[in-house]
Design an enzyme around this catalytic site. Structure first.
Site, PDB file in Angstrom:
ATOM      1  CD  GLU A 271      55.250  44.128  58.783  1.00 57.33           C
ATOM      2  OE1 GLU A 271      55.519  42.935  58.876  1.00 57.33           O
ATOM      3  OE2 GLU A 271      55.975  44.754  58.042  1.00 57.33           O
TER       4      GLU A 271
ATOM      5  CB  CYS B  32      58.313  45.630  61.016  1.00 56.07           C
ATOM      6  SG  CYS B  32      58.377  46.579  59.341  1.00 56.07           S
TER       7      CYS B  32
END
Length: 143
Positions: free
Chosen positions: A52, A80
């Site tokens: 991510e 994330c």
């Protein structure tokens, strides 16, 4: 399965082919992919280059993240999930949370819609990797 999750899975497979951890992500805005990434912790020797984060880096500075959707093959971890909340991403679509449950409640508490597709392809990709790379996987998730 939609085209965006397919693209995230392609990223995960790219990471695996590079000798890394098979997690992929794409960022979508206005119906098109504006960022792609995969976990490159192993490849770059980085403690934080999760899929991510790599994806957000690829998207670059876009100003507002309003209306974006983050797709990830695996439920985002707290690092994330924190990035999702920090940047105001309001929707996250994940391939699975069976092999790692991540931070969905944290994101939901901050107004993020979290959709878990529970895809066999994503589950099997991670289970196979974890079975063959237990020590590396434990390092990635901080055990």
């Amino acid at each position: 399965m939609d085209e965006f999750m397919k693209a995230a899975i392609e990223e995960a497979r790219k990471g695996l082919a590079e000798g890394g951890i098979p997690i992929g992500s794409v960022l979508v805005k206005d119906g098109r992919i504006i960022g792609r990434g995969h976990n490159r912790r192993v490849q770059k020797g980085s403690p934080t280059l999760h899929a991510e984060i790599d994806c957000l880096e690829d998207a670059g500075r876009i100003g507002s993240y309003s209306g974006t959707v983050l797709y990830s093959t695996l439920m985002p971890c707290y690092l994330c999930s924190g990035a999702v909340v920090q940047f105001g991403i309001k929707k996250v679509v994940v391939g699975e949370s069976v092999t790692f449950d991540g931070g969905p409640e944290f994101m939901k508490e901050h107004g993020v819609e979290v959709i878990d597709l529970n895809l066999d392809e994503c589950i099997n990709l991670m289970k196979d990797f974890i079975d063959k790379n237990k020590e590396l996987w434990n390092e990635d998730i901080g055990l």
